[in-house]
Scaffold this motif. Structure first.
Motif, mmCIF file in Angstrom:
data_model
loop_
_atom_site.group_PDB
_atom_site.id
_atom_site.type_symbol
_atom_site.label_atom_id
_atom_site.label_comp_id
_atom_site.label_asym_id
_atom_site.label_seq_id
_atom_site.Cartn_x
_atom_site.Cartn_y
_atom_site.Cartn_z
ATOM 1 N N LEU A 126 9.326 3.983 -6.567
ATOM 2 C CA LEU A 126 10.401 4.006 -7.563
ATOM 3 C C LEU A 126 11.580 3.124 -7.148
ATOM 4 O O LEU A 126 12.222 2.490 -7.991
ATOM 5 N N LYS A 127 11.828 3.037 -5.851
ATOM 6 C CA LYS A 127 13.022 2.360 -5.349
ATOM 7 C C LYS A 127 12.875 0.842 -5.337
ATOM 8 O O LYS A 127 13.847 0.114 -5.548
ATOM 9 N N ARG A 128 11.672 0.333 -5.082
ATOM 10 C CA ARG A 128 11.451 -1.107 -4.949
ATOM 11 C C ARG A 128 10.645 -1.657 -6.128
ATOM 12 O O ARG A 128 9.839 -0.946 -6.723
ATOM 13 N N ASN A 129 10.881 -2.930 -6.419
ATOM 14 C CA ASN A 129 10.087 -3.617 -7.441
ATOM 15 C C ASN A 129 8.806 -4.141 -6.803
ATOM 16 O O ASN A 129 8.849 -4.865 -5.801
ATOM 17 N N HIS A 130 7.667 -3.775 -7.381
ATOM 18 C CA HIS A 130 6.383 -4.195 -6.828
ATOM 19 C C HIS A 130 5.653 -5.179 -7.733
ATOM 20 O O HIS A 130 4.535 -5.592 -7.408
ATOM 21 N N VAL A 131 6.258 -5.545 -8.845
ATOM 22 C CA VAL A 131 5.653 -6.571 -9.701
ATOM 23 C C VAL A 131 6.271 -7.905 -9.293
ATOM 24 O O VAL A 131 7.127 -8.472 -9.978
ATOM 25 N N ARG A 142 0.819 -1.218 0.000
ATOM 26 C CA ARG A 142 0.000 0.000 0.000
ATOM 27 C C ARG A 142 0.850 1.263 0.000
ATOM 28 O O ARG A 142 0.382 2.331 -0.384
ATOM 29 N N THR A 143 2.095 1.124 0.427
ATOM 30 C CA THR A 143 2.976 2.291 0.482
ATOM 31 C C THR A 143 3.282 2.823 -0.911
ATOM 32 O O THR A 143 3.505 4.028 -1.082
ATOM 33 N N GLN A 144 3.276 1.952 -1.914
ATOM 34 C CA GLN A 144 3.614 2.389 -3.272
ATOM 35 C C GLN A 144 2.643 3.446 -3.805
ATOM 36 O O GLN A 144 2.973 4.191 -4.720
ATOM 37 N N HIS A 145 1.456 3.528 -3.225
ATOM 38 C CA HIS A 145 0.463 4.487 -3.710
ATOM 39 C C HIS A 145 0.615 5.870 -3.078
ATOM 40 O O HIS A 145 0.103 6.847 -3.619
ATOM 41 N N ARG A 146 1.300 5.933 -1.943
ATOM 42 C CA ARG A 146 1.410 7.230 -1.267
ATOM 43 C C ARG A 146 2.848 7.714 -1.105
ATOM 44 O O ARG A 146 3.067 8.849 -0.694
ATOM 45 N N ASP A 147 3.812 6.838 -1.404
ATOM 46 C CA ASP A 147 5.219 7.215 -1.260
ATOM 47 C C ASP A 147 5.911 7.048 -2.614
ATOM 48 O O ASP A 147 6.219 5.935 -3.038
#
Length: 458
Positions: free
Chosen positions: A444-449, A434-439
Motif C-alpha cells: 500500500l505504501k509504495r508504487n509497484h507499477v 516480492r514483498t508486495q505479496h506478503r506485506d
C-alpha cells in the motif's frame, strides 16, 4: 597476505565456528571474501593461502594520486609497506579517512563452510547422454516419447513422425523400436540442454541447422498417437474398447468437411475439455493457443459444425477465440502482479476518466499492433507474433490484458491518480517486488507499477 592498492595487508583467518568445528577442512580450504559497498561490483573471493588480489577500483576523488599508497582499515590509516591485521567485518577504504569520500569501500567477510561448499557444488552431465539418436547432436527443443521415455530433437522426431504415419500403421521409437503412444516437449531437459551448450560452445549448431530443425518441428503440445491394429507390440496396446474410447473423436469413423481419421492419425487432447481432435497442420483453423502452445478444440470443431455429445466432449468457443472478439468487463487476477491495491487504483482512474475497461484494452491493443509499445515483458510465448486476430485461450488473454494495463498505468499522467497514490515513492524493485505479496503495508505504501531500479529485472 593480500595486496591492495600497493599496500600489503596481513589477512588473519578468523574462521567461523562452523569451519573450525570441521576438521576435514585445512587452512587452504578456508575461504573469505571482500564485499564491496556498491552492489554493482562483484565480491572478491579468496582462500587463506592467496597472496595477491587484483581489483579495479573506481576512484571518484580528484586526489587520486595522494591516496594510492594509503588505505583506511577500521578507521586506522595504513601507509607505505605497513602491515595490518584485518578481521571478519573489517571495513577497508582506499585513501586516508579524510580522503576516502567517493571511493569504493569493501568489507572483509569470512564465509561459512556451508556457503563455501555451496559455491563449489556443481552437477556434471556427460553431453553424450544428451544427444538425439537421429541427428547425433545435443538436443534442440527436446521432446520425450512415452512409454519408453527416450528424448529427441523436436524437429528430428517431427519428421520421423510424419514419415512413419505415411508408411506404417504405428509410430516406433527411433532408439528402442517401442510403439510410441505419446510425445510432448520436455521443458526440464530443455534447460539442461541450454546449460550444456553454454558450457561447451563447440557443441552448438550453426544458425542454418537450427533454422532447418525449427522448420520441421511440429510438436507444440502433447500428442496422443494411435496404435495401429497391425502393431506387433501387443503388450503395449490397451484393450480395444479402452483404446477406442480414449482416442475417439467425431472424425474417427465419420467424415466431416471432407476429412476422416485413419488408424495412424495423431490426435491432440484439448486442454479445456479433455476431448480429442486430429492434429492437422494444414487447416486454416488454429488448434493451438499461440500464447501458451496448448491445444484447444473449440474453434476446430465449431468450424466443422460439430457440437458436444455424450461420447465426444467439445469445449465452448469462448475458451479459444481471436483476441479482437473478446470483451473485458472485469479486472483479471494477473493485473499488476496480483497486487489488489494497484488494481483498485487503476480501476478508479479508468472510472474517473469516464471510460470502460474495454475501451482502454481496445486502445492499447491497437497500440500494441502498431508496435508502439515494447513487447519484451509480454508474458506470452511468441510475443512478437501476437496480433488482434490471434486465437488465444482465456488465461493467455487475461495475461495480455495485464500487460496492456501495465503500459496504461506507467504512461498515465500523475494528475489522474488520487493524491494518496500519486505521492507514493516508487519501490526499488518495481513490478518485480516480492514483498508486495506478503506485506500489506509495503504493498500500500509504495508504487509497484514501475520499472525496477534494483535487482535482476533491471
Amino acid at each position: 597476505m593480500c595486496r591492495w592498492a600497493g599496500l600489503t595487508i596481513l589477512m588473519k583467518g578468523e574462521t567461523s565456528s562452523s569451519i573450525m568445528s570441521n576438521p576435514s577442512l585445512n587452512n587452504d580450504d578456508i575461504r573469505a571474501k571482500f564485499v564491496p559497498s556498491n552492489s554493482k561490483y562483484l565480491d572478491i573471493e579468496l582462500t587463506s593461502n592467496e597472496t595477491l588480489i587484483c581489483y579495479e577500483i573506481s576512484i571518484l576523488s580528484v586526489r587520486k594520486s595522494e591516496c594510492e599508497n594509503e588505505i583506511t582499515v577500521d578507521e586506522v590509516v595504513v601507509r607505505g609497506e605497513d602491515t595490518v591485521v584485518i578481521r571478519c567485518g573489517s571495513e577497508i577504504i582506499p585513501g586516508s579517512e579524510g580522503d576516502g569520500k567517493g571511493l569504493l569501500s569493501c568489507r572483509f567477510k569470512v564465509m561459512s563452510a556451508q556457503e563455501s561448499l555451496h559455491k563449489q557444488l556443481k552437477i556434471f552431465l556427460d553431453p553424450e547422454h544428451a544427444k538425439c539418436c537421429i541427428c547425433l547432436n545435443v538436443w534442440h527443443d527436446v521432446v520425450t516419447v512415452a512409454p519408453c521415455l527416450h528424448n529427441f530433437c523436436n524437429g528430428c522426431f517431427s519428421e520421423w513422425l510424419r514419415r512413419s504415419q505415411e508408411k506404417h500403421s504405428s509410430v516406433l521409437c527411433p532408439q528402442c523400436r517401442a510403439v510410441v503412444q505419446f510425445v510432448g516437449r520436455n521443458h526440464f531437459l530443455h534447460s539442461i540442454e541450454e546449460d550444456i551448450l553454454k558450457g561447451d560452445v563447440s557443441l552448438k549448431r550453426s544458425s542454418e541447422e537450427i533454422a532447418v530443425l525449427d522448420s520441421y518441428a511440429s510438436i507444440k503440445s502433447p500428442l496422443v498417437i494411435n496404435i495401429g491394429k497391425g502393431s506387433h507390440r501387443k503388450r503395449l496396446r490397451s484393450p480395444p474398447e479402452e483404446s477406442s474410447l480414449e482416442l475417439a473423436c467425431p472424425q474417427c469413423g465419420t467424415e466431416f468437411a471432407g476429412y476422416r481419421c485413419n488408424p495412424s492419425t495423431v490426435h491432440l487432447q484439448c486442454h479445456s475439455c479433455g476431448g480429442m481432435m486430429p492434429s492437422r497442420m494444414s487447416v486454416a483453423v488454429p488448434q493451438h493457443c499461440l500464447g501458451c502452445d496448448r491445444a484447444f478444440c473449440g474453434a476446430y470443431w465449431h468450424a466443422h459444425g460439430v457440437t458436444r455429445s455424450d461420447s465426444h466432449p467439445v469445449c465452448s468457443t469462448e475458451t479459444f477465440k481471436p483476441i479482437i472478439e473478446r470483451t473485458t468487463t472485469r479486472m483479471p487476477f494477473w493485473v499488476h502482479e496480483k497486487n489488489r491495491h494497484e488494481q483498485d487504483i487503476t480501476e478508479n482512474c479508468i472510472r474517473q476518466m469516464g471510460r470502460t475497461l474495454q475501451d482502454v484494452i481496445s486502445e492499447w491493443l491497437m497500440k500494441m499492433n502498431n508496435r508502439e509499445i515494447d513487447r519484451t515483458r509480454m508474458p506470452l510465448n511468441h510475443a512478437e507474433m501476437i496480433t488482434p486476430q490471434t486465437h488465444t485461450c482465456t488465461d493467455c488473454y487475461d495475461k495480455l490484458v495485464s500487460f496492456l494495463l501495465y503500459w496504461f498505468r506507467i504512461t498515465m499522467p500523475k494528475h489522474f491518480l488520487s493524491p494518496e497514490a500519486s505521492q507514493r515513492e516508487d519501490c526499488w524493485y518495481g513490478y518485480a517486488c516480492r514483498t508486495q505479496h506478503r506485506d500489506e503495508e509495503h504493498a500500500l505504501k509504495r508504487n509497484h507499477v514501475c520499472r525496477p531500479t534494483r535487482g535482476s529485472h533491471m
